[in-house]
Design an enzyme around this catalytic site. Sequence first.
Site, short mmCIF file in Angstrom:
data_model
loop_
_atom_site.label_atom_id
_atom_site.label_comp_id
_atom_site.label_asym_id
_atom_site.label_seq_id
_atom_site.Cartn_x
_atom_site.Cartn_y
_atom_site.Cartn_z
N LYS A 14 0.87 -1.18 0.00
CA LYS A 14 0.00 0.00 0.00
C LYS A 14 0.91 1.23 0.00
O LYS A 14 1.93 1.24 0.70
CB LYS A 14 -0.89 0.03 1.25
CG LYS A 14 -2.08 -0.89 1.16
CD LYS A 14 -3.21 -0.48 2.10
CE LYS A 14 -2.84 -0.62 3.56
NZ LYS A 14 -4.01 -0.46 4.45
N ARG A 90 6.11 1.84 7.04
CA ARG A 90 5.50 1.17 8.19
C ARG A 90 6.32 -0.10 8.46
O ARG A 90 6.53 -0.92 7.57
CB ARG A 90 4.06 0.77 7.87
CG ARG A 90 3.42 0.05 9.04
CD ARG A 90 2.21 -0.76 8.62
NE ARG A 90 1.64 -1.45 9.78
CZ ARG A 90 0.94 -2.56 9.68
NH1 ARG A 90 0.74 -3.14 8.52
NH2 ARG A 90 0.44 -3.12 10.76
N ASP A 147 4.90 -0.11 14.45
CA ASP A 147 3.61 -0.41 15.09
C ASP A 147 3.74 -0.55 16.60
O ASP A 147 2.80 -0.30 17.35
CB ASP A 147 3.06 -1.74 14.55
CG ASP A 147 2.16 -1.53 13.34
OD1 ASP A 147 2.26 -0.47 12.71
OD2 ASP A 147 1.36 -2.44 13.03
N GLY A 209 -10.70 -3.50 13.41
CA GLY A 209 -10.66 -3.91 12.02
C GLY A 209 -10.76 -5.42 12.00
O GLY A 209 -11.29 -6.02 12.94
N GLY A 211 -8.18 -7.23 12.28
CA GLY A 211 -7.39 -7.31 13.50
C GLY A 211 -7.90 -6.21 14.42
O GLY A 211 -8.32 -5.16 13.93
N ARG A 285 -19.58 -7.24 8.94
CA ARG A 285 -20.77 -6.76 8.22
C ARG A 285 -21.73 -7.91 7.96
O ARG A 285 -22.95 -7.77 8.12
CB ARG A 285 -20.36 -6.10 6.90
CG ARG A 285 -19.66 -4.76 7.09
CD ARG A 285 -19.06 -4.26 5.81
NE ARG A 285 -17.98 -5.14 5.35
CZ ARG A 285 -17.14 -4.84 4.36
NH1 ARG A 285 -17.25 -3.68 3.74
NH2 ARG A 285 -16.19 -5.68 4.00
N GLY A 333 -14.94 -0.18 13.74
CA GLY A 333 -15.11 0.93 14.67
C GLY A 333 -15.69 2.18 14.01
O GLY A 333 -16.48 2.91 14.62
#
Length: 406
Positions: A14, A90, A147, A209, A211, A285, A333
């Site tokens: 990403k 990241r 992280d 999420g 996770g 969902r 969330g």
Amino acid sequence: MRVLVVNCGSSSIKYQFLDMDTEQVLCKGLAERIGIPGSRIVHKKDDQKVVVEKPMKDHEDALKYVLELVVDEKVGGVKDLKEIDAVGHRVVHGGEKFSGSVLIDEEVMRALEEYSYLAPLHNPPNIMGIRAMMKLLPGVPNVAVFDTAFHSKMPAKAYLYAIPYEYYKKYKIRRYGFHGTSHRYVSKRTAEILGLDYHKSKIITVHLGNGASIAAVMNGHSIDTSMGFTPLEGLVMGTRSGDIDPSIVTFLMEKEGLTAEEVYTILNKKSGVLGLTDGFSSDMRDIEGKALEGDPVCRLALDIYEYRIAKYIGAYIAAMNGVDAIAFTAGVGENSPITRKEICENYLSYLGIKIDDEKNNVKGEERIITTPDSKVKVLLVPTNEELMIARDTKEIIEKGLKQLEY
């Protein structure tokens, strides 16, 4: 300053390219299926979307094509690679060595490789991405944002496990916590929205999420968090079990004739709400939808999911001896009004929390979701890890720092 933010997974990357003078996203995208057939890059600039399908044998290959898109005349963010001032990466695990974001040099790279045993699935692709960018953009500074770093100042009473101390000394087995960049962004933003002094506040951040983790952020520092030595501890997640009795591991090995690796796979990939719904779905969902239709299995899975979250929130209120605000973030969330409402109304009404249904029913938009007379404020704060990584990168480069302390 223009910063390219890179997040390398095992077979995906990403990326976001930001102008840090305005904090505007110039372009962004996702390279996926790296090293396997069907590899492609989905690239976006404003409302334009480009899909590039071509073989990408490794991360360096993928990043080379990403850079071509970043400087593309029509869909890029700049005209020349020389206009990329820095790259922010990241990195999942910084071990005990890194308590803040760092400017990357060979010494840092050696340390990252040394700590790869703590995150064998995540750190190696992070390292591959860094090496590739160093090669593709020689002379451009690279910054690692971890992280784990935001949680690195937890007190020993929060991070040590009650197992023989020799294992901590030998293998550094302890609570590290994850999602730190998200918890840091959301807690800071919560304080800003409410006009609180961040360094004199008590905020609980709830990152839900696939996770999921919760952090107790007291006076600007994470003092405890639900994920532990690995991201498997804590909340019930999409496919991860979260907290269980450790003896279940040896019991299953004995009864089912399983190896340690097989049990690890079950707990990481086949458990959580996927396991609770007997393989129906790991997506909240789907589970919410069925629960609202009256499906008892999905309703129970949702109850268990929410109950675990509420228990952790209660524990962290005790750990901080109070709370000013609770902030929900990440996929579930941000986009599940029912989860936020049920957690707050079923378990936290003793705090004087009053949900404003009209405000809560909006998805993914930054806002306070409680009434003005609610004693504790509850917020929806969309996370922005890429912006946090870019901000750290900018600060380190502009101030000439080696390491940024939070």
